[in-house]
Design a protein around this motif. Structure first.
Motif, PDB file in Angstrom:
ATOM      1  N   GLY A   6     -43.621 -36.255  33.237  1.00 37.01           N
ATOM      2  CA  GLY A   6     -43.995 -37.584  32.773  1.00 37.01           C
ATOM      3  C   GLY A   6     -44.861 -37.602  31.534  1.00 37.01           C
ATOM      4  O   GLY A   6     -45.594 -38.575  31.298  1.00 37.01           O
ATOM      5  N   VAL A   7     -44.801 -36.545  30.728  1.00 34.59           N
ATOM      6  CA  VAL A   7     -45.586 -36.495  29.491  1.00 34.59           C
ATOM      7  C   VAL A   7     -45.089 -37.577  28.534  1.00 34.59           C
ATOM      8  O   VAL A   7     -43.882 -37.827  28.415  1.00 34.59           O
ATOM      9  CB  VAL A   7     -45.456 -35.100  28.840  1.00 34.59           C
ATOM     10  N   ARG A   8     -46.008 -38.224  27.791  1.00 35.03           N
ATOM     11  CA  ARG A   8     -45.640 -39.380  26.974  1.00 35.03           C
ATOM     12  C   ARG A   8     -45.787 -39.156  25.467  1.00 35.03           C
ATOM     13  O   ARG A   8     -45.415 -40.025  24.682  1.00 35.03           O
ATOM     14  CB  ARG A   8     -46.485 -40.593  27.377  1.00 35.03           C
ATOM     15  N   GLU A   9     -46.331 -38.041  25.034  1.00 32.76           N
ATOM     16  CA  GLU A   9     -46.504 -37.804  23.605  1.00 32.76           C
ATOM     17  C   GLU A   9     -45.161 -37.887  22.873  1.00 32.76           C
ATOM     18  O   GLU A   9     -44.145 -37.389  23.343  1.00 32.76           O
ATOM     19  CB  GLU A   9     -47.136 -36.431  23.343  1.00 32.76           C
ATOM     20  N   GLU A  10     -45.173 -38.514  21.701  1.00 33.12           N
ATOM     21  CA  GLU A  10     -43.935 -38.684  20.946  1.00 33.12           C
ATOM     22  C   GLU A  10     -43.560 -37.424  20.163  1.00 33.12           C
ATOM     23  O   GLU A  10     -42.381 -37.103  20.031  1.00 33.12           O
ATOM     24  CB  GLU A  10     -44.061 -39.866  19.985  1.00 33.12           C
ATOM     25  N   ASP A  11     -44.535 -36.725  19.621  1.00 31.78           N
ATOM     26  CA  ASP A  11     -44.241 -35.503  18.880  1.00 31.78           C
ATOM     27  C   ASP A  11     -43.689 -34.453  19.837  1.00 31.78           C
ATOM     28  O   ASP A  11     -44.298 -34.162  20.884  1.00 31.78           O
ATOM     29  CB  ASP A  11     -45.509 -34.986  18.205  1.00 31.78           C
ATOM     30  N   HIS A  12     -42.546 -33.870  19.484  1.00 33.42           N
ATOM     31  CA  HIS A  12     -41.876 -32.961  20.408  1.00 33.42           C
ATOM     32  C   HIS A  12     -42.722 -31.745  20.758  1.00 33.42           C
ATOM     33  O   HIS A  12     -42.844 -31.390  21.938  1.00 33.42           O
ATOM     34  CB  HIS A  12     -40.540 -32.496  19.807  1.00 33.42           C
ATOM     35  N   LEU A  13     -43.297 -31.084  19.756  1.00 38.78           N
ATOM     36  CA  LEU A  13     -44.048 -29.869  20.054  1.00 38.78           C
ATOM     37  C   LEU A  13     -45.306 -30.175  20.854  1.00 38.78           C
ATOM     38  O   LEU A  13     -45.657 -29.433  21.782  1.00 38.78           O
ATOM     39  CB  LEU A  13     -44.400 -29.129  18.764  1.00 38.78           C
ATOM     40  N   THR A  14     -45.968 -31.273  20.526  1.00 42.59           N
ATOM     41  CA  THR A  14     -47.149 -31.661  21.308  1.00 42.59           C
ATOM     42  C   THR A  14     -46.765 -31.948  22.751  1.00 42.59           C
ATOM     43  O   THR A  14     -47.438 -31.500  23.688  1.00 42.59           O
ATOM     44  CB  THR A  14     -47.808 -32.905  20.689  1.00 42.59           C
ATOM     45  N   ALA A  15     -45.674 -32.675  22.928  1.00 42.38           N
ATOM     46  CA  ALA A  15     -45.210 -32.958  24.287  1.00 42.38           C
ATOM     47  C   ALA A  15     -44.841 -31.676  25.014  1.00 42.38           C
ATOM     48  O   ALA A  15     -45.148 -31.503  26.205  1.00 42.38           O
ATOM     49  CB  ALA A  15     -44.012 -33.895  24.234  1.00 42.38           C
ATOM     50  N   ALA A  16     -44.185 -30.766  24.307  1.00 42.91           N
ATOM     51  CA  ALA A  16     -43.797 -29.495  24.915  1.00 42.91           C
ATOM     52  C   ALA A  16     -45.009 -28.741  25.444  1.00 42.91           C
ATOM     53  O   ALA A  16     -45.008 -28.247  26.576  1.00 42.91           O
ATOM     54  CB  ALA A  16     -43.046 -28.645  23.891  1.00 42.91           C
ATOM     55  N   MET A  17     -46.048 -28.666  24.637  1.00 43.05           N
ATOM     56  CA  MET A  17     -47.238 -27.930  25.054  1.00 43.05           C
ATOM     57  C   MET A  17     -47.944 -28.626  26.225  1.00 43.05           C
ATOM     58  O   MET A  17     -48.489 -27.972  27.111  1.00 43.05           O
ATOM     59  CB  MET A  17     -48.187 -27.761  23.871  1.00 43.05           C
ATOM     60  N   ARG A  18     -47.906 -29.949  26.254  1.00 41.12           N
ATOM     61  CA  ARG A  18     -48.488 -30.675  27.389  1.00 41.12           C
ATOM     62  C   ARG A  18     -47.717 -30.362  28.669  1.00 41.12           C
ATOM     63  O   ARG A  18     -48.300 -30.237  29.755  1.00 41.12           O
ATOM     64  CB  ARG A  18     -48.459 -32.171  27.118  1.00 41.12           C
ATOM     65  N   GLY A  19     -46.404 -30.233  28.556  1.00 39.78           N
ATOM     66  CA  GLY A  19     -45.610 -29.893  29.730  1.00 39.78           C
ATOM     67  C   GLY A  19     -45.917 -28.506  30.248  1.00 39.78           C
ATOM     68  O   GLY A  19     -45.984 -28.281  31.467  1.00 39.78           O
ATOM     69  N   ILE A  20     -46.105 -27.562  29.345  1.00 32.12           N
ATOM     70  CA  ILE A  20     -46.457 -26.200  29.751  1.00 32.12           C
ATOM     71  C   ILE A  20     -47.830 -26.193  30.422  1.00 32.12           C
ATOM     72  O   ILE A  20     -48.043 -25.512  31.436  1.00 32.12           O
ATOM     73  CB  ILE A  20     -46.414 -25.253  28.539  1.00 32.12           C
ATOM     74  N   GLU A  21     -48.761 -26.957  29.867  1.00 32.24           N
ATOM     75  CA  GLU A  21     -50.081 -27.069  30.482  1.00 32.24           C
ATOM     76  C   GLU A  21     -49.991 -27.676  31.882  1.00 32.24           C
ATOM     77  O   GLU A  21     -50.695 -27.246  32.809  1.00 32.24           O
ATOM     78  CB  GLU A  21     -50.989 -27.920  29.601  1.00 32.24           C
ATOM     79  N   ALA A  22     -49.113 -28.663  32.046  1.00 31.21           N
ATOM     80  CA  ALA A  22     -48.945 -29.287  33.361  1.00 31.21           C
ATOM     81  C   ALA A  22     -48.386 -28.283  34.364  1.00 31.21           C
ATOM     82  O   ALA A  22     -48.793 -28.259  35.540  1.00 31.21           O
ATOM     83  CB  ALA A  22     -48.024 -30.504  33.249  1.00 31.21           C
ATOM     84  N   LEU A  23     -47.454 -27.444  33.924  1.00 25.53           N
ATOM     85  CA  LEU A  23     -46.912 -26.409  34.807  1.00 25.53           C
ATOM     86  C   LEU A  23     -47.999 -25.420  35.188  1.00 25.53           C
ATOM     87  O   LEU A  23     -48.129 -25.044  36.364  1.00 25.53           O
ATOM     88  CB  LEU A  23     -45.756 -25.695  34.115  1.00 25.53           C
ATOM     89  N   GLU A  24     -48.775 -24.984  34.225  1.00 23.53           N
ATOM     90  CA  GLU A  24     -49.872 -24.057  34.529  1.00 23.53           C
ATOM     91  C   GLU A  24     -50.867 -24.674  35.506  1.00 23.53           C
ATOM     92  O   GLU A  24     -51.349 -23.998  36.423  1.00 23.53           O
ATOM     93  CB  GLU A  24     -50.590 -23.655  33.244  1.00 23.53           C
ATOM     94  N   ASP A  25     -51.168 -25.944  35.313  1.00 28.18           N
ATOM     95  CA  ASP A  25     -52.098 -26.616  36.225  1.00 28.18           C
ATOM     96  C   ASP A  25     -51.538 -26.655  37.643  1.00 28.18           C
ATOM     97  O   ASP A  25     -52.260 -26.425  38.618  1.00 28.18           O
ATOM     98  CB  ASP A  25     -52.376 -28.032  35.721  1.00 28.18           C
ATOM     99  N   LEU A  26     -50.237 -26.931  37.763  1.00 29.18           N
ATOM    100  CA  LEU A  26     -49.599 -26.943  39.081  1.00 29.18           C
ATOM    101  C   LEU A  26     -49.703 -25.571  39.735  1.00 29.18           C
ATOM    102  O   LEU A  26     -50.099 -25.454  40.913  1.00 29.18           O
ATOM    103  CB  LEU A  26     -48.133 -27.344  38.932  1.00 29.18           C
ATOM    104  N   LEU A  27     -49.368 -24.525  39.005  1.00 23.99           N
ATOM    105  CA  LEU A  27     -49.424 -23.173  39.560  1.00 23.99           C
ATOM    106  C   LEU A  27     -50.853 -22.795  39.953  1.00 23.99           C
ATOM    107  O   LEU A  27     -51.083 -22.200  41.008  1.00 23.99           O
ATOM    108  CB  LEU A  27     -48.866 -22.179  38.541  1.00 23.99           C
ATOM    109  N   LYS A  28     -51.808 -23.158  39.104  1.00 21.64           N
ATOM    110  CA  LYS A  28     -53.208 -22.844  39.390  1.00 21.64           C
ATOM    111  C   LYS A  28     -53.681 -23.560  40.645  1.00 21.64           C
ATOM    112  O   LYS A  28     -54.384 -22.980  41.486  1.00 21.64           O
ATOM    113  CB  LYS A  28     -54.078 -23.208  38.187  1.00 21.64           C
ATOM    114  N   ARG A  29     -53.328 -24.860  40.785  1.00 15.03           N
ATOM    115  CA  ARG A  29     -53.752 -25.627  41.955  1.00 15.03           C
ATOM    116  C   ARG A  29     -53.198 -25.042  43.244  1.00 15.03           C
ATOM    117  O   ARG A  29     -53.822 -25.133  44.307  1.00 15.03           O
ATOM    118  CB  ARG A  29     -53.306 -27.083  41.816  1.00 15.03           C
TER     119      ARG A  29
END
Length: 393
Positions: free
Chosen positions: A316-339
């Protein structure tokens, strides 16, 4: 898009379906090699229950215990010999992915002429694939590998510290009896590692496959959203049967071929992880938790729009810039794994003496192409691999 799809495994799925195991096995044989791990099936009483179900259907049982988390070639050899000497005519795998993988190669090893390692894909050599195996029935006790319904197996040659895979039609299980109730007592850490494994199975083809597969993209994103929703619940509430059921189904469809059909995707993260677990004997799903986000950070700048699609449609990342959105998605995955308690570095994985140069060379020796590259989007050189391994020190 051009493809063939084939999966002959009969799937019996749902809470309580273990009781159907006898009727599933009996038409295939009357004497079963029952392959298990290192004792949990006996301690929990599951072995007695399964043996009773089989016996009631007229199937005698030859127990074979001791399969390691990263199954070893010598263990597989002993299993094949046990099946042969005991006159077994069917193999039943009761356990996680390692048990199921080992059981598949044991079933083929009964008939395989020569060295079983010759059937493995190692480097550019052409493997001598098995053409025949005893009938295989899988009963997974962990949601992770998806081995219950595919034709693949991964084995470690302990003397060389090399982990490699085989895929052959005869390794398809005849029946998979998948009962989520059997996963209710899986420990928290193993549950989390299983979720990591499921995610990596889907993201590998999703990111490394061909273009023009919108239907498969939707399948993949749907599986990922379900895992993101239910995986943490299964970790936190081990006795939650609904969560266990959804994660177990995700495990099946993540690697039975349906999500990946037509994508022709590579599996570079798995190849890198096989190096780690081959050398250090770490849990496969834990190694994937370390390497999958690291590889994504390397690959995202090469295809930012693809990784942005993942971020938007899965997290559900909302950033319009593709690379910024991509990095937010990777961060979200890392957060899920960490939790969920998964490691994100080699140190957290328990590797105290990491050697990125060794890992890069070893990965290419087993999985590199003739140009010395690891297949993926993008392809990776030795220096690329060294960089990825160094990023998780």
């Amino acid at each position: 898009m051009k493809f063939e799809f084939y999966n002959p495994t009969r799937l019996i799925f749902g809470a309580g379906v273990l009781e159907k195991l006898g009727e599933a096995v009996r038409p295939l044989g009357g004497r079963a090699l029952l392959v298990m791990g290192r004792g949990s099936a006996r301690r929990s009483g599951l072995y007695d229950r399964v043996a009773g179900i089989l016996s009631a259907s007229g199937v005698s049982v030859v127990p074979f215990e001791g399969v390691e988390p990263n199954p070893r070639l010598d263990t597989v050899l002993r299993g094949s010999e046990a099946a042969r000497s005991e006159g077994c005519d069917v193999v039943v795998a009761l356990g996680g992915g390692s048990v199921m993988d080992a059981a598949k190669v044991m079933a083929a090893g009964v008939f395989y002429p020569g060295d079983l390692w010759d059937m493995m894909y190692v480097g550019p050599r052409r493997p001598r694939l098995p053409e025949r195996a005893l009938p295989i029935v899988t009963v997974p006790t962990l949601a992770a590998t998806g081995s219950e319904m595919n034709d693949g197996a991964v084995i470690t040659y302990q003397d060389l510290k090399v982990k490699a895979f085989v895929e052959a039609e005869c390794l398809f299980p005849r029946v998979a009896v998948v009962d989520p109730e059997l996963t209710l007592t899986v420990p928290r850490n193993q549950t989390a590692y299983g979720v990591s494994d499921i995610i990596a199975h889907v993201t590998e083809a999703y990111f490394n496959g061909v273009d023009g597969t919108p239907i498969q993209d939707s399948f993949a994103e749907g599986v990922l959203r379900a895992v993101v929703q239910w995986g943490p619940v299964a970790v936190e509430e081990g006795g939650n049967l609904e969560a266990r059921t959804q994660v177990q189904w995700a495990s099946v469809v993540a690697l039975n071929g349906w999500v990946q059909v037509g994508t022709r995707g590579a599996y570079p993260v798995h190849m890198m992880e096989h190096t780690l677990s081959g050398i250090h004997d770490v849990p496969h799903g834990a190694g994937l938790a370390v390497l999958n986000p690291a590889w994504m950070r390397f690959a995202a700048p090469h295809r930012p729009e693809r990784f942005a699609q993942f971020a938007r449609n899965v997290f559900g990342v909302r950033e319009e810039d593709h690379l910024t959105a991509a990095m937010r998605g990777i961060e979200a995955l890392e957060d899920l794994l960490k939790r969920m308690g998964c490691p994100l570095t080699l140190g957290e994985l328990g590797i105290s003496d990491p050697d990125p140069e060794l890992y890069a060379r070893a990965t290419l020796e087993v999985a590199g192409d003739r140009e010395g590259m690891l297949r993926g989007r993008p392809g990776m050189s030795r220096l690329d691999l060294v960089g990825i391994f160094r990023s998780v020190l």
